[in-house]
Write an enzyme that holds these catalytic residues in place. Structure first.
Site, PDB file in Angstrom:
ATOM      1  N   GLY A 163      -3.482   5.195  -6.035  1.00 13.25           N
ATOM      2  CA  GLY A 163      -2.026   5.100  -6.177  1.00 13.25           C
ATOM      3  C   GLY A 163      -1.582   3.951  -7.058  1.00 13.25           C
ATOM      4  NE  ARG A 164      -1.761  -0.432  -3.476  1.00 11.36           N
ATOM      5  CZ  ARG A 164      -2.200  -1.199  -2.484  1.00 11.36           C
ATOM      6  NH1 ARG A 164      -1.593  -2.359  -2.245  1.00 11.36           N
ATOM      7  NH2 ARG A 164      -3.224  -0.815  -1.740  1.00 11.36           N
ATOM      8  CG  ASP A 211      -1.929   1.107   1.212  1.00 12.31           C
ATOM      9  OD1 ASP A 211      -2.284   1.558   0.109  1.00 12.31           O
ATOM     10  OD2 ASP A 211      -2.359   1.531   2.294  1.00 12.31           O
ATOM     11  CD  GLN A 271      -1.771   7.737  -2.160  1.00 10.74           C
ATOM     12  OE1 GLN A 271      -1.809   6.532  -2.389  1.00 10.74           O
ATOM     13  NE2 GLN A 271      -2.313   8.260  -1.081  1.00 10.74           N
ATOM     14  CB  CYS A 305      -4.980  -0.543  -5.233  1.00  9.00           C
ATOM     15  SG  CYS A 305      -5.281   1.223  -5.436  1.00  9.00           S
ATOM     16  CB  SER A 306      -6.632  -0.172  -0.571  1.00 17.30           C
ATOM     17  OG  SER A 306      -7.431  -0.118   0.589  1.00 17.30           O
ATOM     18  CB  ALA A 307      -7.562   4.545  -1.947  1.00 20.84           C
ATOM     19  N   GLY A 308      -7.999   2.866  -4.831  1.00 19.68           N
ATOM     20  CA  GLY A 308      -8.241   3.032  -6.260  1.00 19.68           C
ATOM     21  C   GLY A 308      -7.565   4.240  -6.849  1.00 19.68           C
TER      22      GLY A 308
END
Length: 395
Positions: free
Chosen positions: A240-241, A201, A279, A235-238
Protein backbone atom coordinates in the site's frame (compact mmCIF):
# COMPACT_ATOMS: atom_id res chain seq x y z
CA UNK A 1 5.91 7.55 -32.40
CA UNK A 2 6.04 11.10 -31.10
CA UNK A 3 4.79 12.27 -27.74
CA UNK A 4 4.62 15.92 -26.90
CA UNK A 5 6.13 17.46 -23.79
CA UNK A 6 4.61 20.41 -21.97
CA UNK A 7 5.64 23.18 -19.55
CA UNK A 8 4.98 22.45 -15.89
CA UNK A 9 2.29 25.14 -15.65
CA UNK A 10 0.37 23.57 -18.52
CA UNK A 11 0.57 20.12 -16.91
CA UNK A 12 -0.69 21.57 -13.63
CA UNK A 13 -3.68 23.26 -15.27
CA UNK A 14 -4.77 20.16 -17.17
CA UNK A 15 -4.14 17.79 -14.29
CA UNK A 16 -6.06 20.03 -11.89
CA UNK A 17 -9.05 19.99 -14.22
CA UNK A 18 -8.76 16.21 -14.56
CA UNK A 19 -8.71 15.75 -10.77
CA UNK A 20 -11.73 17.99 -10.40
CA UNK A 21 -13.68 15.73 -12.74
CA UNK A 22 -12.60 12.64 -10.74
CA UNK A 23 -13.67 14.28 -7.48
CA UNK A 24 -17.14 15.25 -8.75
CA UNK A 25 -20.20 13.48 -7.35
CA UNK A 26 -18.51 12.31 -4.18
CA UNK A 27 -15.26 11.07 -5.78
CA UNK A 28 -17.13 8.92 -8.30
CA UNK A 29 -14.30 9.18 -10.83
CA UNK A 30 -11.65 8.13 -8.32
CA UNK A 31 -13.77 5.21 -7.21
CA UNK A 32 -14.49 4.09 -10.77
CA UNK A 33 -10.83 4.18 -11.78
CA UNK A 34 -9.75 2.33 -8.65
CA UNK A 35 -12.33 -0.42 -9.17
CA UNK A 36 -11.05 -0.90 -12.72
CA UNK A 37 -7.73 -2.01 -11.21
CA UNK A 38 -9.27 -4.92 -9.31
CA UNK A 39 -8.66 -7.56 -11.99
CA UNK A 40 -5.11 -6.52 -12.80
CA UNK A 41 -2.56 -9.36 -12.85
CA UNK A 42 -4.99 -12.08 -11.79
CA UNK A 43 -3.21 -14.45 -14.19
CA UNK A 44 0.12 -14.36 -12.34
CA UNK A 45 1.22 -17.10 -9.97
CA UNK A 46 2.80 -16.88 -6.50
CA UNK A 47 4.02 -20.47 -6.18
CA UNK A 48 7.37 -19.75 -4.51
CA UNK A 49 5.75 -17.81 -1.67
CA UNK A 50 3.15 -20.52 -1.16
CA UNK A 51 5.70 -23.30 -0.59
CA UNK A 52 5.71 -24.73 2.93
CA UNK A 53 9.46 -24.06 3.15
CA UNK A 54 8.86 -20.34 2.58
CA UNK A 55 5.64 -19.67 4.49
CA UNK A 56 7.42 -18.53 7.67
CA UNK A 57 9.36 -15.97 5.63
CA UNK A 58 6.18 -14.03 4.84
CA UNK A 59 5.08 -11.36 7.29
CA UNK A 60 1.50 -11.65 6.00
CA UNK A 61 0.51 -15.08 4.63
CA UNK A 62 -1.57 -13.68 1.79
CA UNK A 63 0.85 -10.98 0.59
CA UNK A 64 3.19 -12.88 -1.72
CA UNK A 65 5.45 -11.90 -4.63
CA UNK A 66 4.59 -12.89 -8.17
CA UNK A 67 6.90 -15.58 -9.52
CA UNK A 68 7.73 -13.72 -12.73
CA UNK A 69 9.23 -10.68 -10.98
CA UNK A 70 10.27 -11.85 -7.52
CA UNK A 71 13.78 -11.04 -6.33
CA UNK A 72 15.88 -14.21 -6.18
CA UNK A 73 18.76 -14.46 -3.73
CA UNK A 74 21.80 -16.63 -4.34
CA UNK A 75 21.47 -20.13 -2.94
CA UNK A 76 23.23 -20.67 0.39
CA UNK A 77 25.37 -23.80 0.23
CA UNK A 78 22.94 -25.23 -2.32
CA UNK A 79 20.12 -25.18 0.24
CA UNK A 80 16.77 -25.52 -1.55
CA UNK A 81 14.51 -22.46 -1.31
CA UNK A 82 17.24 -20.29 0.28
CA UNK A 83 16.82 -17.98 -2.72
CA UNK A 84 13.37 -16.84 -1.51
CA UNK A 85 12.60 -13.42 -0.08
CA UNK A 86 9.24 -11.64 -0.10
CA UNK A 87 10.35 -8.91 -2.50
CA UNK A 88 9.42 -7.84 -6.03
CA UNK A 89 11.04 -5.83 -8.80
CA UNK A 90 8.80 -2.95 -9.85
CA UNK A 91 9.25 -0.32 -12.57
CA UNK A 92 9.88 3.35 -12.01
CA UNK A 93 10.18 4.80 -15.48
CA UNK A 94 13.54 3.56 -16.77
CA UNK A 95 13.63 -0.21 -16.30
CA UNK A 96 11.55 -3.01 -14.82
CA UNK A 97 14.05 -3.15 -11.93
CA UNK A 98 14.13 0.50 -10.85
CA UNK A 99 12.68 -0.38 -7.45
CA UNK A 100 12.40 -3.37 -5.18
CA UNK A 101 9.26 -3.30 -3.06
CA UNK A 102 9.41 -5.66 -0.13
CA UNK A 103 7.84 -6.45 3.21
CA UNK A 104 9.38 -5.16 6.43
CA UNK A 105 12.03 -7.64 7.62
CA UNK A 106 11.08 -10.18 10.28
CA UNK A 107 13.60 -11.27 12.93
CA UNK A 108 14.04 -14.49 10.94
CA UNK A 109 14.54 -12.71 7.58
CA UNK A 110 16.88 -9.84 8.53
CA UNK A 111 19.94 -11.72 7.26
CA UNK A 112 18.13 -12.39 3.97
CA UNK A 113 17.14 -8.72 3.74
CA UNK A 114 20.73 -7.50 4.07
CA UNK A 115 21.92 -10.22 1.71
CA UNK A 116 19.46 -8.84 -0.86
CA UNK A 117 20.79 -5.31 -0.28
CA UNK A 118 24.34 -6.57 -0.91
CA UNK A 119 23.60 -8.80 -3.89
CA UNK A 120 21.39 -6.22 -5.64
CA UNK A 121 23.90 -3.36 -5.16
CA UNK A 122 21.29 -1.29 -3.34
CA UNK A 123 22.42 2.19 -2.30
CA UNK A 124 19.15 3.65 -1.01
CA UNK A 125 16.51 2.15 1.31
CA UNK A 126 13.21 4.00 1.83
CA UNK A 127 11.14 2.94 4.84
CA UNK A 128 7.62 4.41 4.91
CA UNK A 129 6.23 2.86 8.09
CA UNK A 130 6.65 3.22 11.82
CA UNK A 131 8.07 0.27 13.73
CA UNK A 132 4.77 -0.07 15.61
CA UNK A 133 1.24 1.09 15.03
CA UNK A 134 0.65 4.34 16.89
CA UNK A 135 -2.13 3.08 19.12
CA UNK A 136 -2.70 3.98 22.77
CA UNK A 137 -2.72 0.38 23.94
CA UNK A 138 0.50 -1.11 25.25
CA UNK A 139 0.39 -4.13 22.94
CA UNK A 140 0.77 -2.19 19.74
CA UNK A 141 1.12 -4.36 16.63
CA UNK A 142 4.64 -4.60 15.22
CA UNK A 143 4.70 -3.31 11.64
CA UNK A 144 8.45 -3.59 11.16
CA UNK A 145 11.20 -5.12 13.26
CA UNK A 146 14.27 -2.98 13.83
CA UNK A 147 16.78 -4.31 11.30
CA UNK A 148 19.65 -1.82 11.66
CA UNK A 149 21.53 -0.48 14.70
CA UNK A 150 19.45 2.48 15.95
CA UNK A 151 22.52 4.30 17.28
CA UNK A 152 26.17 4.29 16.26
CA UNK A 153 27.32 0.71 16.40
CA UNK A 154 27.53 -2.53 14.46
CA UNK A 155 25.14 -5.44 14.08
CA UNK A 156 25.83 -8.77 12.42
CA UNK A 157 23.27 -10.30 10.08
CA UNK A 158 24.42 -13.56 8.55
CA UNK A 159 27.62 -12.90 6.64
CA UNK A 160 27.20 -9.13 6.71
CA UNK A 161 28.15 -6.44 9.20
CA UNK A 162 25.83 -3.43 9.36
CA UNK A 163 27.26 -0.28 10.97
CA UNK A 164 25.32 2.88 11.69
CA UNK A 165 27.72 5.72 10.88
CA UNK A 166 25.51 8.77 11.37
CA UNK A 167 21.86 9.66 11.88
CA UNK A 168 20.17 12.96 11.09
CA UNK A 169 16.67 13.94 12.11
CA UNK A 170 14.78 16.04 9.59
CA UNK A 171 11.36 17.63 10.18
CA UNK A 172 9.46 14.41 9.47
CA UNK A 173 12.06 11.77 8.73
CA UNK A 174 15.35 10.24 9.79
CA UNK A 175 18.28 9.88 7.42
CA UNK A 176 20.84 7.30 8.45
CA UNK A 177 24.15 6.55 6.79
CA UNK A 178 24.95 2.84 7.03
CA UNK A 179 28.18 1.04 6.19
CA UNK A 180 27.74 -2.49 4.91
CA UNK A 181 30.49 -5.05 4.48
CA UNK A 182 31.02 -8.77 4.42
CA UNK A 183 32.88 -10.52 7.23
CA UNK A 184 36.64 -10.77 6.65
CA UNK A 185 36.42 -8.19 3.87
CA UNK A 186 37.54 -4.62 4.50
CA UNK A 187 35.87 -3.30 1.34
CA UNK A 188 32.40 -2.01 2.13
CA UNK A 189 29.53 0.01 0.73
CA UNK A 190 27.59 3.01 1.93
CA UNK A 191 23.81 2.83 2.20
CA UNK A 192 21.47 5.78 2.75
CA UNK A 193 18.45 4.80 4.84
CA UNK A 194 15.38 7.08 4.76
CA UNK A 195 12.87 6.50 7.54
CA UNK A 196 9.47 8.23 7.27
CA UNK A 197 7.43 7.07 10.31
CA UNK A 198 4.38 9.33 10.07
CA UNK A 199 2.43 7.33 7.51
CA UNK A 200 -0.28 5.15 9.17
CA UNK A 201 -0.80 1.56 8.07
CA UNK A 202 -3.32 1.29 5.21
CA UNK A 203 -3.94 5.03 5.47
CA UNK A 204 -2.58 8.38 4.33
CA UNK A 205 -0.41 10.96 6.10
CA UNK A 206 -2.21 13.87 7.69
CA UNK A 207 0.13 16.37 6.04
CA UNK A 208 0.50 16.01 2.27
CA UNK A 209 3.18 18.70 2.24
CA UNK A 210 5.39 16.59 4.46
CA UNK A 211 5.13 13.54 2.18
CA UNK A 212 5.67 15.64 -0.96
CA UNK A 213 8.81 17.22 0.50
CA UNK A 214 10.12 13.83 1.60
CA UNK A 215 9.46 12.23 -1.80
CA UNK A 216 11.06 15.14 -3.64
CA UNK A 217 14.16 14.88 -1.43
CA UNK A 218 14.49 11.18 -2.26
CA UNK A 219 13.82 11.87 -5.94
CA UNK A 220 16.62 14.39 -6.16
CA UNK A 221 18.96 12.04 -4.31
CA UNK A 222 18.25 9.31 -6.85
CA UNK A 223 18.62 11.69 -9.78
CA UNK A 224 21.93 13.08 -8.54
CA UNK A 225 23.51 9.73 -7.67
CA UNK A 226 24.49 7.16 -10.31
CA UNK A 227 22.71 3.99 -9.27
CA UNK A 228 24.31 0.57 -9.44
CA UNK A 229 21.18 -1.31 -8.42
CA UNK A 230 17.53 -0.98 -7.51
CA UNK A 231 16.18 1.30 -4.79
CA UNK A 232 14.46 -0.63 -2.01
CA UNK A 233 11.13 0.67 -0.72
CA UNK A 234 9.20 -1.01 2.07
CA UNK A 235 6.38 -0.41 4.50
CA UNK A 236 4.96 -3.33 6.48
CA UNK A 237 3.51 -5.53 3.75
CA UNK A 238 5.30 -3.73 0.93
CA UNK A 239 2.17 -2.96 -1.08
CA UNK A 240 0.00 0.00 0.00
CA UNK A 241 2.31 2.73 1.20
CA UNK A 242 5.24 1.35 -0.81
CA UNK A 243 3.24 1.36 -4.02
CA UNK A 244 1.88 4.83 -3.32
CA UNK A 245 5.37 6.22 -2.70
CA UNK A 246 6.77 4.67 -5.89
CA UNK A 247 3.82 5.96 -7.93
CA UNK A 248 4.28 9.52 -6.64
CA UNK A 249 8.02 9.51 -7.25
CA UNK A 250 7.73 7.92 -10.70
CA UNK A 251 5.09 10.42 -11.85
CA UNK A 252 7.09 13.33 -10.41
CA UNK A 253 9.92 12.21 -12.69
CA UNK A 254 7.62 12.26 -15.71
CA UNK A 255 6.26 15.71 -14.85
CA UNK A 256 9.80 17.03 -14.40
CA UNK A 257 10.48 15.93 -17.98
CA UNK A 258 7.33 17.56 -19.33
CA UNK A 259 5.14 14.45 -19.49
CA UNK A 260 1.63 14.68 -17.98
CA UNK A 261 1.07 12.02 -15.31
CA UNK A 262 -1.31 9.12 -15.77
CA UNK A 263 -1.93 7.77 -12.28
CA UNK A 264 -4.25 4.98 -13.40
CA UNK A 265 -1.78 3.63 -15.95
CA UNK A 266 1.15 3.80 -13.52
CA UNK A 267 -0.71 1.99 -10.73
CA UNK A 268 -1.93 -0.66 -13.14
CA UNK A 269 1.66 -1.28 -14.23
CA UNK A 270 2.83 -1.47 -10.61
CA UNK A 271 0.11 -4.02 -9.84
CA UNK A 272 1.42 -6.25 -12.60
CA UNK A 273 4.62 -6.52 -10.57
CA UNK A 274 3.36 -6.76 -6.99
CA UNK A 275 -0.08 -7.51 -5.59
CA UNK A 276 -2.32 -4.66 -4.34
CA UNK A 277 0.14 -1.85 -4.96
CA UNK A 278 -1.68 1.32 -3.84
CA UNK A 279 -4.01 -0.63 -1.60
CA UNK A 280 -7.13 1.53 -1.26
CA UNK A 281 -8.98 4.49 -2.70
CA UNK A 282 -7.59 6.87 -0.07
CA UNK A 283 -4.06 6.12 -1.26
CA UNK A 284 -5.12 6.38 -4.90
CA UNK A 285 -6.51 9.85 -4.23
CA UNK A 286 -3.35 10.71 -2.29
CA UNK A 287 -1.19 10.14 -5.37
CA UNK A 288 -3.22 12.73 -7.27
CA UNK A 289 -3.19 15.23 -4.40
CA UNK A 290 0.56 14.95 -3.87
CA UNK A 291 1.24 15.49 -7.56
CA UNK A 292 -0.98 18.57 -7.58
CA UNK A 293 0.84 19.95 -4.55
CA UNK A 294 4.26 19.22 -6.04
CA UNK A 295 3.39 20.78 -9.39
CA UNK A 296 3.30 24.03 -7.42
CA UNK A 297 -0.07 25.48 -8.27
CA UNK A 298 -1.62 27.89 -5.80
CA UNK A 299 -5.14 27.15 -7.03
CA UNK A 300 -7.47 25.37 -4.66
CA UNK A 301 -7.02 21.62 -4.68
CA UNK A 302 -10.06 19.63 -5.88
CA UNK A 303 -12.40 18.88 -3.04
CA UNK A 304 -13.03 15.27 -2.15
CA UNK A 305 -15.66 13.59 -0.03
CA UNK A 306 -14.22 14.38 3.42
CA UNK A 307 -10.77 14.10 1.83
CA UNK A 308 -11.16 10.32 1.51
CA UNK A 309 -13.78 7.84 0.48
CA UNK A 310 -15.71 6.29 3.36
CA UNK A 311 -16.60 2.63 3.00
CA UNK A 312 -19.60 0.86 4.49
CA UNK A 313 -17.42 -1.52 6.45
CA UNK A 314 -16.84 -0.35 10.00
CA UNK A 315 -13.18 -1.40 10.10
CA UNK A 316 -10.53 -1.28 7.37
CA UNK A 317 -9.56 -4.57 5.82
CA UNK A 318 -6.54 -6.33 7.21
CA UNK A 319 -3.76 -7.41 4.88
CA UNK A 320 -5.05 -10.98 5.25
CA UNK A 321 -8.58 -9.98 4.23
CA UNK A 322 -7.34 -7.90 1.31
CA UNK A 323 -5.31 -10.77 -0.08
CA UNK A 324 -8.16 -13.26 0.43
CA UNK A 325 -10.57 -11.02 -1.44
CA UNK A 326 -8.01 -10.58 -4.19
CA UNK A 327 -7.46 -14.35 -4.47
CA UNK A 328 -11.22 -14.95 -4.56
CA UNK A 329 -11.59 -12.47 -7.40
CA UNK A 330 -8.89 -14.28 -9.36
CA UNK A 331 -10.46 -17.67 -8.71
CA UNK A 332 -13.98 -16.64 -9.67
CA UNK A 333 -13.12 -14.50 -12.69
CA UNK A 334 -12.75 -15.18 -16.38
CA UNK A 335 -11.53 -12.96 -19.18
CA UNK A 336 -14.93 -11.36 -19.65
CA UNK A 337 -15.55 -10.65 -15.98
CA UNK A 338 -16.07 -7.02 -15.09
CA UNK A 339 -14.39 -5.47 -12.03
CA UNK A 340 -16.24 -6.16 -8.82
CA UNK A 341 -17.62 -3.42 -6.65
CA UNK A 342 -15.71 -2.73 -3.46
CA UNK A 343 -19.04 -1.96 -1.76
CA UNK A 344 -18.31 1.70 -1.33
CA UNK A 345 -20.92 4.12 -0.13
CA UNK A 346 -19.99 6.33 -3.10
CA UNK A 347 -22.40 6.04 -5.99
CA UNK A 348 -20.54 5.73 -9.29
CA UNK A 349 -21.94 6.99 -12.53
CA UNK A 350 -20.84 5.14 -15.68
CA UNK A 351 -22.33 7.64 -18.11
CA UNK A 352 -19.77 8.21 -20.87
CA UNK A 353 -18.45 11.71 -21.44
CA UNK A 354 -20.06 13.41 -24.42
CA UNK A 355 -16.72 14.11 -26.07
CA UNK A 356 -13.16 12.94 -25.73
CA UNK A 357 -10.95 15.42 -23.87
CA UNK A 358 -7.31 16.21 -24.65
CA UNK A 359 -6.37 14.43 -21.43
CA UNK A 360 -8.16 11.26 -22.56
CA UNK A 361 -6.44 11.43 -25.94
CA UNK A 362 -3.05 11.63 -24.26
CA UNK A 363 -3.87 8.70 -21.97
CA UNK A 364 -4.87 6.60 -24.96
CA UNK A 365 -1.58 7.37 -26.67
CA UNK A 366 0.35 6.31 -23.56
CA UNK A 367 -1.28 2.86 -23.73
CA UNK A 368 0.46 2.10 -27.03
CA UNK A 369 3.86 1.45 -25.45
CA UNK A 370 5.28 -0.04 -22.28
CA UNK A 371 4.63 2.46 -19.45
CA UNK A 372 7.34 0.83 -17.35
CA UNK A 373 9.97 2.23 -19.74
CA UNK A 374 8.27 5.54 -20.50
CA UNK A 375 10.88 7.72 -18.80
CA UNK A 376 13.73 5.98 -20.60
CA UNK A 377 12.07 6.35 -23.97
CA UNK A 378 11.16 10.00 -23.50
CA UNK A 379 14.49 11.43 -22.38
CA UNK A 380 17.94 9.76 -22.50
CA UNK A 381 19.42 9.21 -18.99
CA UNK A 382 22.16 11.76 -19.64
CA UNK A 383 19.71 14.60 -20.24
CA UNK A 384 19.03 17.23 -17.61
CA UNK A 385 15.72 17.41 -15.79
CA UNK A 386 15.15 21.08 -16.38
CA UNK A 387 15.40 21.00 -20.17
CA UNK A 388 12.02 21.23 -21.92
CA UNK A 389 13.06 23.09 -25.05
CA UNK A 390 12.30 20.16 -27.32
CA UNK A 391 8.56 19.62 -27.43
CA UNK A 392 8.40 16.71 -29.86
CA UNK A 393 10.27 13.66 -28.69
CA UNK A 394 10.60 10.37 -30.54
CA UNK A 395 9.36 7.33 -28.63
Amino acid sequence: MRIRTYPKAHILQKFHTHCQSLAANGNAGYQREFEELSDTAKEFSCRAGELDANKDKNRYPFILPYDHCRVKLSLLESQPHSDYINASYVPGGCTEHDFICTQAPLPSTMADFWRMIWEQNVQVIVMVTALKERARCENRPVLCNQYWPPEKGTGCYGALQVTTVSRHHGPDCYITTIHLRQHNNHTGRQITHYYYPGWPDQGVPKDHTSLVNFTEHVRKQLDDTPRLGSTVVHCSAGIGRSGTFVAILWLMQLCARGIPPDVHLAVRDLRRHRVLMVQNVEQYILVHQCLLHWLGGKMERPRTQNAVVHFKTAQPQTHRQSRKDWKNRRRNSDHTHRPESTHSSVQVSHTPHPQRTAWQSLRESLHTFNPGKLLQRIIPPSSQLGSHTQHNTHV
